[in-house]
Scaffold this motif. Structure first.
Motif, PDB file in Angstrom:
ATOM      1  N   LEU A  27      38.416  42.713  42.084  1.00 19.10           N
ATOM      2  CA  LEU A  27      38.276  41.260  42.180  1.00 19.10           C
ATOM      3  C   LEU A  27      36.839  40.862  42.497  1.00 19.10           C
ATOM      4  O   LEU A  27      36.298  39.936  41.896  1.00 19.10           O
ATOM      5  CB  LEU A  27      39.223  40.699  43.248  1.00 19.10           C
ATOM      6  CG  LEU A  27      40.695  40.625  42.868  1.00 19.10           C
ATOM      7  CD1 LEU A  27      41.556  40.404  44.098  1.00 19.10           C
ATOM      8  CD2 LEU A  27      40.929  39.538  41.835  1.00 19.10           C
ATOM      9  N   GLU A  28      36.226  41.560  43.428  1.00 20.18           N
ATOM     10  CA  GLU A  28      34.844  41.253  43.797  1.00 20.18           C
ATOM     11  C   GLU A  28      33.893  41.519  42.630  1.00 20.18           C
ATOM     12  O   GLU A  28      33.007  40.710  42.343  1.00 20.18           O
ATOM     13  CB  GLU A  28      34.440  42.094  45.008  1.00 20.18           C
ATOM     14  CG  GLU A  28      33.079  41.750  45.561  1.00 20.18           C
ATOM     15  CD  GLU A  28      32.753  42.544  46.810  1.00 20.18           C
ATOM     16  OE1 GLU A  28      31.577  42.906  46.960  1.00 20.18           O
ATOM     17  OE2 GLU A  28      33.661  42.800  47.622  1.00 20.18           O
ATOM     18  N   ASP A  29      34.084  42.652  41.950  1.00 25.00           N
ATOM     19  CA  ASP A  29      33.234  42.977  40.802  1.00 25.00           C
ATOM     20  C   ASP A  29      33.391  41.952  39.678  1.00 25.00           C
ATOM     21  O   ASP A  29      32.402  41.521  39.081  1.00 25.00           O
ATOM     22  CB  ASP A  29      33.553  44.374  40.258  1.00 25.00           C
ATOM     23  CG  ASP A  29      33.086  45.491  41.190  1.00 25.00           C
ATOM     24  OD1 ASP A  29      32.367  45.205  42.164  1.00 25.00           O
ATOM     25  OD2 ASP A  29      33.469  46.652  40.928  1.00 25.00           O
ATOM     26  N   ALA A  30      34.626  41.550  39.416  1.00 28.11           N
ATOM     27  CA  ALA A  30      34.875  40.566  38.364  1.00 28.11           C
ATOM     28  C   ALA A  30      34.266  39.217  38.735  1.00 28.11           C
ATOM     29  O   ALA A  30      33.680  38.535  37.889  1.00 28.11           O
ATOM     30  CB  ALA A  30      36.377  40.427  38.111  1.00 28.11           C
ATOM     31  N   SER A  31      34.383  38.843  39.997  1.00 23.27           N
ATOM     32  CA  SER A  31      33.798  37.582  40.462  1.00 23.27           C
ATOM     33  C   SER A  31      32.283  37.607  40.330  1.00 23.27           C
ATOM     34  O   SER A  31      31.674  36.652  39.833  1.00 23.27           O
ATOM     35  CB  SER A  31      34.203  37.339  41.915  1.00 23.27           C
ATOM     36  OG  SER A  31      33.637  36.163  42.401  1.00 23.27           O
ATOM     37  N   ASP A  32      31.665  38.710  40.758  1.00 15.39           N
ATOM     38  CA  ASP A  32      30.212  38.835  40.655  1.00 15.39           C
ATOM     39  C   ASP A  32      29.746  38.796  39.200  1.00 15.39           C
ATOM     40  O   ASP A  32      28.751  38.151  38.873  1.00 15.39           O
ATOM     41  CB  ASP A  32      29.730  40.124  41.321  1.00 15.39           C
ATOM     42  CG  ASP A  32      29.862  40.091  42.831  1.00 15.39           C
ATOM     43  OD1 ASP A  32      30.049  38.999  43.398  1.00 15.39           O
ATOM     44  OD2 ASP A  32      29.782  41.176  43.449  1.00 15.39           O
ATOM     45  N   ALA A  33      30.476  39.481  38.333  1.00 11.13           N
ATOM     46  CA  ALA A  33      30.100  39.507  36.915  1.00 11.13           C
ATOM     47  C   ALA A  33      30.236  38.126  36.284  1.00 11.13           C
ATOM     48  O   ALA A  33      29.377  37.704  35.497  1.00 11.13           O
ATOM     49  CB  ALA A  33      30.960  40.518  36.161  1.00 11.13           C
ATOM     50  N   VAL A  52      38.920  35.842  36.825  1.00 10.61           N
ATOM     51  CA  VAL A  52      38.681  36.948  37.752  1.00 10.61           C
ATOM     52  C   VAL A  52      39.954  37.777  37.914  1.00 10.61           C
ATOM     53  O   VAL A  52      39.924  39.012  37.862  1.00 10.61           O
ATOM     54  CB  VAL A  52      38.179  36.420  39.115  1.00 10.61           C
ATOM     55  CG1 VAL A  52      38.119  37.535  40.152  1.00 10.61           C
ATOM     56  CG2 VAL A  52      36.829  35.749  38.961  1.00 10.61           C
ATOM     57  N   ARG A  53      41.086  37.099  38.100  1.00 13.90           N
ATOM     58  CA  ARG A  53      42.359  37.817  38.254  1.00 13.90           C
ATOM     59  C   ARG A  53      42.689  38.611  36.997  1.00 13.90           C
ATOM     60  O   ARG A  53      43.089  39.781  37.071  1.00 13.90           O
ATOM     61  CB  ARG A  53      43.491  36.839  38.571  1.00 13.90           C
ATOM     62  CG  ARG A  53      43.438  36.274  39.964  1.00 13.90           C
ATOM     63  CD  ARG A  53      44.713  35.540  40.327  1.00 13.90           C
ATOM     64  NE  ARG A  53      45.041  34.456  39.420  1.00 13.90           N
ATOM     65  CZ  ARG A  53      44.610  33.198  39.560  1.00 13.90           C
ATOM     66  NH1 ARG A  53      43.810  32.876  40.552  1.00 13.90           N
ATOM     67  NH2 ARG A  53      44.977  32.274  38.711  1.00 13.90           N
ATOM     68  N   ALA A  54      42.530  37.995  35.837  1.00 20.40           N
ATOM     69  CA  ALA A  54      42.866  38.663  34.586  1.00 20.40           C
ATOM     70  C   ALA A  54      41.998  39.894  34.359  1.00 20.40           C
ATOM     71  O   ALA A  54      42.485  40.944  33.920  1.00 20.40           O
ATOM     72  CB  ALA A  54      42.729  37.688  33.415  1.00 20.40           C
ATOM     73  N   VAL A  55      40.720  39.792  34.669  1.00 24.36           N
ATOM     74  CA  VAL A  55      39.815  40.938  34.510  1.00 24.36           C
ATOM     75  C   VAL A  55      40.194  42.038  35.494  1.00 24.36           C
ATOM     76  O   VAL A  55      40.183  43.223  35.134  1.00 24.36           O
ATOM     77  CB  VAL A  55      38.346  40.497  34.667  1.00 24.36           C
ATOM     78  CG1 VAL A  55      37.417  41.696  34.778  1.00 24.36           C
ATOM     79  CG2 VAL A  55      37.936  39.618  33.495  1.00 24.36           C
ATOM     80  N   ALA A  56      40.549  41.685  36.718  1.00 24.06           N
ATOM     81  CA  ALA A  56      40.975  42.691  37.697  1.00 24.06           C
ATOM     82  C   ALA A  56      42.244  43.403  37.222  1.00 24.06           C
ATOM     83  O   ALA A  56      42.358  44.624  37.361  1.00 24.06           O
ATOM     84  CB  ALA A  56      41.200  42.037  39.059  1.00 24.06           C
ATOM     85  N   VAL A  57      43.176  42.670  36.648  1.00 21.60           N
ATOM     86  CA  VAL A  57      44.403  43.275  36.119  1.00 21.60           C
ATOM     87  C   VAL A  57      44.062  44.223  34.968  1.00 21.60           C
ATOM     88  O   VAL A  57      44.582  45.337  34.895  1.00 21.60           O
ATOM     89  CB  VAL A  57      45.407  42.190  35.665  1.00 21.60           C
ATOM     90  CG1 VAL A  57      46.534  42.788  34.840  1.00 21.60           C
ATOM     91  CG2 VAL A  57      45.968  41.452  36.875  1.00 21.60           C
ATOM     92  N   LYS A  58      43.161  43.792  34.074  1.00 17.29           N
ATOM     93  CA  LYS A  58      42.738  44.661  32.969  1.00 17.29           C
ATOM     94  C   LYS A  58      42.141  45.956  33.490  1.00 17.29           C
ATOM     95  O   LYS A  58      42.450  47.038  32.994  1.00 17.29           O
ATOM     96  CB  LYS A  58      41.688  43.956  32.102  1.00 17.29           C
ATOM     97  CG  LYS A  58      42.203  42.896  31.196  1.00 17.29           C
ATOM     98  CD  LYS A  58      41.030  42.334  30.409  1.00 17.29           C
ATOM     99  CE  LYS A  58      41.453  41.301  29.428  1.00 17.29           C
ATOM    100  NZ  LYS A  58      40.374  40.924  28.518  1.00 17.29           N
ATOM    101  N   LYS A  59      41.265  45.841  34.481  1.00 15.61           N
ATOM    102  CA  LYS A  59      40.615  47.028  35.038  1.00 15.61           C
ATOM    103  C   LYS A  59      41.648  47.956  35.680  1.00 15.61           C
ATOM    104  O   LYS A  59      41.576  49.171  35.534  1.00 15.61           O
ATOM    105  CB  LYS A  59      39.552  46.638  36.058  1.00 15.61           C
ATOM    106  CG  LYS A  59      38.306  46.039  35.430  1.00 15.61           C
ATOM    107  CD  LYS A  59      37.336  45.634  36.495  1.00 15.61           C
ATOM    108  CE  LYS A  59      35.958  46.108  36.423  1.00 15.61           C
ATOM    109  NZ  LYS A  59      35.480  47.068  35.571  1.00 15.61           N
ATOM    110  N   PHE A  60      42.607  47.386  36.394  1.00 13.33           N
ATOM    111  CA  PHE A  60      43.629  48.199  37.025  1.00 13.33           C
ATOM    112  C   PHE A  60      44.479  48.908  35.974  1.00 13.33           C
ATOM    113  O   PHE A  60      44.811  50.085  36.131  1.00 13.33           O
ATOM    114  CB  PHE A  60      44.523  47.347  37.935  1.00 13.33           C
ATOM    115  CG  PHE A  60      45.537  48.156  38.679  1.00 13.33           C
ATOM    116  CD1 PHE A  60      45.185  48.800  39.855  1.00 13.33           C
ATOM    117  CD2 PHE A  60      46.839  48.291  38.207  1.00 13.33           C
ATOM    118  CE1 PHE A  60      46.112  49.567  40.549  1.00 13.33           C
ATOM    119  CE2 PHE A  60      47.763  49.056  38.892  1.00 13.33           C
ATOM    120  CZ  PHE A  60      47.407  49.696  40.067  1.00 13.33           C
TER     121      PHE A  60
END
Length: 113
Positions: A27-33, A52-60
């Protein structure tokens, strides 16, 4: 961040806190990006938090497959986007367009200049 974390856990159907630390990093990385993409330093506007949430889910969901462009096994094939924000480029561009500072007037009091 806690609210974001709980929403991501719901999306991933995680019932325990086993992956909380990892999800917080995502979440922090996605927010920063996203802040970098938008050229902002302050907190993200609430309407963009879903990105941010969607990118975190993708990464997970790519966990242990990081860096792969595609994955195949037993006839199943998965292809990953090279940029996690590609699906949101229209929203990001609209935000930039709406918040670029152009065509925004400013009142200047000539007696205070």
């Amino acid at each position: 961040m806690t609210d974001q974390l709980s929403k991501v856990k719901i999306a991933l159907q995680l019932k325990t806190d086993e992956y909380d630390d990892l999800l917080k990093i995502y979440l922090e990385d996605a927010s920063d990006a996203l802040k970098l993409l938008l050229s902002i330093n302050e907190d993200l506007p609430q309407p963009l938090e879903h990105i941010v949430r969607a990118v975190a889910v993708k990464k997970f969901n790519r966990l242990k497959n990081e860096g792969m462009a595609s994955y195949s096994q037993d006839g199943e094939s998965i292809t990953f986007n090279s940029n996690d924000f590609d699906d949101f480029k229209d929203e990001i561009e609209q935000y930039r367009k709406d918040n670029n500072g152009l065509n925004q007037g400013m009142w200047v009091n000539p007696y205070e200049v």
